[in-house]
Design a protein around this motif. Structure first.
Motif, PDB file in Angstrom:
ATOM      1  N   VAL A   1       0.875  -1.267  -0.062  1.00 34.05           N
ATOM      2  CA  VAL A   1       0.067  -0.056  -0.078  1.00 34.05           C
ATOM      3  C   VAL A   1       0.816   1.221  -0.040  1.00 34.05           C
ATOM      4  O   VAL A   1       0.727   2.196  -0.937  1.00 34.05           O
ATOM      5  CB  VAL A   1      -1.018   0.012   1.321  1.00 34.05           C
TER       6      VAL A   1
ATOM      7  N   PHE B   1      -3.270  -0.275  -6.049  1.00 35.20           N
ATOM      8  CA  PHE B   1      -3.588   0.651  -4.847  1.00 35.20           C
ATOM      9  C   PHE B   1      -5.006   0.608  -4.628  1.00 35.20           C
ATOM     10  O   PHE B   1      -5.617   0.404  -3.529  1.00 35.20           O
ATOM     11  CB  PHE B   1      -3.023   2.232  -5.195  1.00 35.20           C
TER      12      PHE B   1
ATOM     13  N   ALA C   1      -5.997  -0.820  -0.880  1.00 30.64           N
ATOM     14  CA  ALA C   1      -6.224   0.230  -0.080  1.00 30.64           C
ATOM     15  C   ALA C   1      -7.498   0.388   0.423  1.00 30.64           C
ATOM     16  O   ALA C   1      -8.549   0.087  -0.209  1.00 30.64           O
ATOM     17  CB  ALA C   1      -5.833   1.498  -0.707  1.00 30.64           C
TER      18      ALA C   1
ATOM     19  N   ASP D   1      -7.595   4.997   3.196  1.00 31.26           N
ATOM     20  CA  ASP D   1      -6.355   5.085   2.279  1.00 31.26           C
ATOM     21  C   ASP D   1      -6.622   6.134   1.194  1.00 31.26           C
ATOM     22  O   ASP D   1      -5.514   6.896   0.898  1.00 31.26           O
ATOM     23  CB  ASP D   1      -5.491   3.688   1.989  1.00 31.26           C
ATOM     24  N   LYS D   2      -7.579   5.743   0.474  1.00 32.48           N
ATOM     25  CA  LYS D   2      -7.799   6.520  -0.773  1.00 32.48           C
ATOM     26  C   LYS D   2      -8.149   7.876  -0.498  1.00 32.48           C
ATOM     27  O   LYS D   2      -7.334   8.848  -1.275  1.00 32.48           O
ATOM     28  CB  LYS D   2      -9.009   5.785  -1.528  1.00 32.48           C
TER      29      LYS D   2
END
Length: 161
Positions: free
Chosen positions: A40, A107, A111, A115-116
């Motif tokens: 990540v 990702f 993720a 996280d995004k």
């Protein structure tokens, strides 16, 4: 033999295919972390590198901003952040266009939604780190949000912030 090989532009296919992928190379600098978390963070750093290189110039201010963002987001120490940023900058520049979409897809797959959102905030913070957000950086952030399937309203809200 492909067209690129015939033109002499294909290079050594075996050398390209057998080496570790971009995320594995960046993630190797984070060997103390669980592999999923390292992946990540590697993708996060690579995507930051895309924005940093969007205007074809990389300033020391942007490099320091990337390190700070990775220290904060990834809970990394200074040495880890410096190593990851160095690799991410090198690889995002060397592989831009060929790996960009694949890294964004990776990702998106690993993720969390948090996280995004953190990435989106960090992309805008990075682009503004030198007190200007050039159109190329804004466009690159938009491309990344589209690749991550982040709703346009979130993109607009993050840009406004």
């Amino acid at each position: 033999m492909g067209v690129l090989d015939w033109l002499g532009l294909g290079g050594d296919r075996a050398a390209r295919d057998d080496g570790p992928d971009v995320l594995e190379r960046i993630g190797a600098a984070l060997e103390a972390l669980p592999p999923d978390r390292a992946r990540v963070l590697a993708a996060f750093a690579y995507l930051l590198g895309r924005v940093a290189h969007a205007d074809h110039a990389l300033s020391e201010t942007e490099t320091r901003a990337m390190q700070g963002l990775l220290r904060e987001f990834g809970d990394l120490d200074d040495d880890q952040a410096m190593a990851v940023v160095g690799l991410a900058q090198q690889l995002s520049l060397a592989h831009r266009g060929t790996e960009d979409f694949r890294v964004a897809q990776e990702f998106a797959a690993v993720a969390t939604e948090a996280d995004k959102r953190a990435l989106l905030r960090c992309l805008f913070a990075l682009s503004a780190s030198d007190d200007t957000v050039v159109t190329a950086e804004d466009n690159e952030i938009r491309r990344i949000t589209q690749e991550l399937k982040i709703p346009h309203a979130e993109f607009v809200a993050a840009r406004a912030a």
